[in-house]
Design a protein around this motif. Structure first.
Motif, short mmCIF file in Angstrom:
data_model
loop_
_atom_site.label_atom_id
_atom_site.label_comp_id
_atom_site.label_asym_id
_atom_site.label_seq_id
_atom_site.Cartn_x
_atom_site.Cartn_y
_atom_site.Cartn_z
N GLN A 211 35.02 40.88 39.92
CA GLN A 211 34.96 41.53 38.61
C GLN A 211 35.61 42.91 38.65
N GLU A 212 35.40 43.64 39.75
CA GLU A 212 36.06 44.94 39.89
C GLU A 212 37.57 44.78 39.93
N LEU A 215 38.81 44.30 36.47
CA LEU A 215 38.73 45.50 35.64
C LEU A 215 39.74 46.57 36.04
N ARG A 216 39.99 46.70 37.36
CA ARG A 216 40.77 47.84 37.85
C ARG A 216 42.03 47.44 38.61
#
Length: 418
Positions: A211-212, A215-216
């Motif tokens: 998920q990180e 997102l990034r």
């Protein structure tokens, strides 16, 4: 008042009132941590940012996912094992047999997960379901504990645990009445001890890292470290799975709510707290500091693995060249107490290694928040409590020999401190 029927009056964990309080406090703490980890302030102490309603907690899909996960791990447990080990001798002089295939289950789970992700499985979406998943796991733990308690009412007396058959239903529900609840060869306590919770912890960590990355653009160095350190820990536990057969959880504690909730809910959803924190509160981490943290984790792992391996080698074969030269103290039971090597440094060097690793897992999260250090604080309290239980049992078992060991090795966990 009539005396309690059973082995003895409940004294651990504050008796029935303490057990009842813990059955409320532990789930409440878990949900508090899940809520504050994603909040802006991320305050460990203080009220959560909001109280979720039932619609935010209950999800049939989350329950189905939890049951599917348990079913998968149960199926892997039943696969042919690379080794079958015998447990400690029981009251009826028998020994139970256990499959040693936990690491095999981890590898096969990873392969299945890799196939699923290559087919488009959105693993990162799991991070948005932690609240309903934790609620489902808690519900399963309560129902499972009730079934275990009911099952324990019809087993013979020799199958009961030393401390969980006091006669008080609240206390016995919490601690567990039956020592080794089984259906045929499927051992529920042994299965839950390392499989669904530990592997589930790794899965949640991976989902948070994915998920990180979504997102990034890519996972942070801090997230890589947390995932790597904790995967090493879980992999080590499953590779040395046989060692769990000599732990207090297996040889003494019954299987009730304490272990069921701890294994199925507390471990995966609170031990992943550092990764949860990093997803919502990214922390800058330079390479020099990362190398220092890696060194701290390596030191902790070296102590932890060295102490455990030395103990297990000595228990299997005191004449093994790796431990034959170690100094020992004879006991009236015929057992020998190691008083040199790792076990001559402190009485529980494995606990020391555990705590050093716990520090290393928290340091990638920086020092601006106390929340990521919850695991270190909680684990310190847990190990101090467990060490006190160990001391009491060893004193009863070894008597004067234990007094001599304590004189020779005065520090319990931390040299020159405790």
């Amino acid at each position: 008042m009539a005396p309690l029927q059973g082995s003895r009056a409940p004294t651990e964990f504050g008796g029935p009132l303490g057990a009842a309080a813990l059955m409320l406090l532990l789930p409440a703490t878990m949900f508090h941590l899940l809520l504050v980890a994603r909040s802006g302030s991320a305050r460990l102490l203080g009220p959560p940012p909001y109280l979720p309603g039932l619609e935010a907690l209950w999800s049939p899909w989350a329950l189905l996912l939890c049951l599917t996960w348990l079913g998968l791990q149960a199926a892997l447990y039943l696969l042919p094992a690379r080794k079958v080990a015998e447990g400690q001798e029981l009251k009826d002089k028998s020994r139970l047999r256990y499959p040693i295939n936990g690491f095999q289950a981890l590898v096969l789970t990873a392969l299945l997960l890799g196939l699923g992700m290559s087919a488009g499985l959105p693993l990162g979406a799991l991070s948005e379901m932690l609240l309903p998943l934790a609620f489902a796991a808690t519900l399963i733990a309560f129902i499972f504990s009730l079934l275990l308690y009911l099952k324990s009412l019809v087993v013979p007396a020799f199958a009961l645990a030393p401390g969980g058959n006091s006669g008080n239903p609240i206390y016995d529900f919490f601690l567990g009445r039956e020592l080794n609840p089984r259906i045929c060869s499927f051992d529920f306590k042994y299965f839950c001890e390392l499989r669904p919770g530990l592997i589930g912890w790794v899965l949640i960590n991976l989902a948070l890292m994915m998920q990180e990355a979504e997102l990034r653009g890519s996972p942070s160095l801090a997230m890589w470290l947390v995932n790597g350190f904790q995967l090493l820990y879980v992999g080590d536990a499953l590779w040395h799975e046989e060692a769990v057969l000599t732990t207090m959880d297996i040889i003494r504690d019954g299987f009730g709510f304490m272990l069921a909730f701890g294994d199925l809910a507390w471990v995966p959803f609170t031990y992943s707290l550092q990764a949860q924190f990093l997803l919502y509160h990214p922390q800058p981490l330079g390479l020099p500091m990362a190398l220092v943290i890696c060194l701290i984790n390596a030191v902790g792992y070296y102590i932890f693995r060295g102490a455990n391996s030395q103990k297990n080698t000595f228990r299997k074969n005191p004449s093994d060249p790796r431990v034959a030269d170690l100094e020992t103290i004879s006991t009236a039971t015929g057992r020998q107490l190691l008083v040199s090597g790792w076990w001559g440094m402190v009485r529980h060097p494995n606990y020391l290694g555990d705590l050093i690793m716990a520090l290393a897992w928290s340091l990638p999260c920086g020092v601006s928040h106390l929340l990521p250090y919850f695991y270190l604080l909680y684990f310190t309290a847990l190990l101090v409590h467990r060490e006190a239980r160990d001391e009491q049992q060893c004193l009863q078992k070894y008597g004067l020999a234990w007094h001599e060991y304590c004189r020779r090795v005065p520090y319990r966990i931390m040299p020159y401190i405790y």
